[in-house]
Design a protein around this motif. Structure first.
Motif, PDB file in Angstrom:
ATOM      1  N   THR A 203      32.581 -42.693 -40.003  1.00  0.00           N
ATOM      2  CA  THR A 203      31.537 -43.634 -40.420  1.00  0.00           C
ATOM      3  C   THR A 203      30.680 -44.066 -39.239  1.00  0.00           C
ATOM      4  N   ARG A 204      31.308 -44.339 -38.109  1.00  0.00           N
ATOM      5  CA  ARG A 204      30.544 -44.753 -36.930  1.00  0.00           C
ATOM      6  C   ARG A 204      29.698 -43.594 -36.387  1.00  0.00           C
TER       7      ARG A 204
ATOM      8  N   HIS B  80      26.728 -43.274 -38.661  1.00  0.00           N
ATOM      9  CA  HIS B  80      25.761 -44.346 -38.410  1.00  0.00           C
ATOM     10  C   HIS B  80      24.838 -43.978 -37.248  1.00  0.00           C
ATOM     11  N   HIS B  81      25.415 -43.410 -36.176  1.00  0.00           N
ATOM     12  CA  HIS B  81      24.605 -42.979 -35.040  1.00  0.00           C
ATOM     13  C   HIS B  81      23.690 -41.820 -35.419  1.00  0.00           C
TER      14      HIS B  81
ATOM     15  N   THR C  33      33.136 -42.891 -28.935  1.00  0.00           N
ATOM     16  CA  THR C  33      33.392 -43.489 -30.249  1.00  0.00           C
ATOM     17  C   THR C  33      34.886 -43.670 -30.480  1.00  0.00           C
TER      18      THR C  33
ATOM     19  N   SER D 171      36.902 -47.300 -30.754  1.00  0.00           N
ATOM     20  CA  SER D 171      37.405 -47.533 -32.114  1.00  0.00           C
ATOM     21  C   SER D 171      38.919 -47.550 -32.214  1.00  0.00           C
TER      22      SER D 171
ATOM     23  N   SER E 266      34.431 -50.467 -40.623  1.00  0.00           N
ATOM     24  CA  SER E 266      33.768 -49.707 -39.562  1.00  0.00           C
ATOM     25  C   SER E 266      32.625 -50.469 -38.920  1.00  0.00           C
ATOM     26  N   PHE E 267      31.980 -51.331 -39.680  1.00  0.00           N
ATOM     27  CA  PHE E 267      30.854 -52.097 -39.149  1.00  0.00           C
ATOM     28  C   PHE E 267      31.294 -53.433 -38.558  1.00  0.00           C
TER      29      PHE E 267
ATOM     30  N   SER F 202      34.210 -55.554 -35.775  1.00  0.00           N
ATOM     31  CA  SER F 202      34.929 -55.351 -34.518  1.00  0.00           C
ATOM     32  C   SER F 202      36.442 -55.438 -34.704  1.00  0.00           C
TER      33      SER F 202
END
Length: 279
Positions: free
Chosen positions: A75-76, A79-80, A92, A96, A171-172, A174
């Motif tokens: 997911t991250r 997003h990028h 990443t 993560s 995922s969005f 922290s």
């Protein structure tokens, strides 16, 4: 939510599937999930019925836990990609890893609940073994195993829903705090139909591709290989699992891409609804 919006996020999720680096990054994880399933299948091949039930459901929960953590990375990365930013897989993963460990704890209660159901199911199997009255007692108490197995299937569906709804929510963030789960419940309450429809749409490639391959794998096992020992069954399914995992990779990537897109879309709709509602 309009059809044009759904079409747009579907097409964009599909667009970012076929990245060679992402495919190579995902395949080993799916192979590891497949290896878990193969090991449990081999252990349950010659086990009694009670143990065989456990060997069916436990790999589902373990594999979904692994995918829940791995989904954060996908997911991250997605997003990028969507933002047109440079993607560093190593960076990443480094940023993560703590969140991935935290999110694993979200799946632990599900596993514990299943183990409790399985233990209670074992009690019903013990009732069946009582001399003389065991068979009759088993017939009378058949509703018990039915409800317990139904509960196990429901837990499996909830696990699948967690992958779709919890992964992008976490995922969005922290950290995986209780507020994340509250946000997921708030999203589901906002529009149950839209959320479930989006989840089904995200699962379609997995269902179609996975279903076809599962039928082919079962047919191969029945018609081509006649393995009988647990070791031979495990080796057979291991070699079938390798291309199975590779071919399933694009559908898994699409699932997480689409879950992220659905999350952003539904959060946007929730904010629009809050702005339109009278104060």
């Amino acid at each position: 939510m309009t059809w044009n919006e759904v079409e747009y996020i579907f097409n964009r999720s599909l667009k970012f599937i076929f990245s060679k680096r992402k495919l190579l990054f995902t395949v080993p994880v799916l192979i590891l999930c497949g290896l878990i399933i193969v090991c449990f299948r081999a252990l349950g091949a010659k086990s009694n019925d009670w143990m065989a039930v456990s060997m069916t459901f436990l790999p589902i929960f373990f594999s979904s836990t692994l995918l829940l953590a791995f989904g954060i990375l996908l997911t991250r990365i997605y997003h990028h990609e969507v933002k047109g930013l440079a993607v560093s897989y190593r960076e990443t993963l480094t940023t993560s890893k703590n969140l991935m460990v935290e999110v694993v704890y979200l799946a632990v209660p599900m596993i514990l609940v299943y183990l409790l159901l399985w233990i209670v199911l074992g009690i019903f199997y013990l009732f069946k073994e009582i001399p003389v009255i065991g068979d009759a007692l088993g017939v009378i108490l058949s509703f018990g195993p039915f409800l317990l197995l139904l509960g196990s299937y429901i837990l499996s569906v909830i696990n699948l829903a967690m992958l779709f709804f919890v992964t992008p929510s976490v995922s969005f963030k922290s950290s995986a705090q209780i507020e994340v789960l509250q946000g997921v419940l708030k999203r589901l309450k906002f529009s149950p139909f839209s959320n479930l429809a989006l989840m089904v749409m995200g699962l379609l490639p997995l269902i179609l591709i996975g279903g076809l391959m599962l039928v082919a794998a079962i047919a191969t096992g029945n018609n081509y290989v006649a393995a009988e020992s647990p070791f031979a069954i495990g080796v057979e399914w291991f070699f079938i699992m390798l291309p199975f995992s590779a071919l399933l990779t694009p559908a898994v990537i699409f699932f997480f891409n689409f879950s992220a897109e659905s999350h952003v879309l539904m959060v946007k709709k929730m904010k629009e609804a809050e702005c339109e509602s009278p104060s």
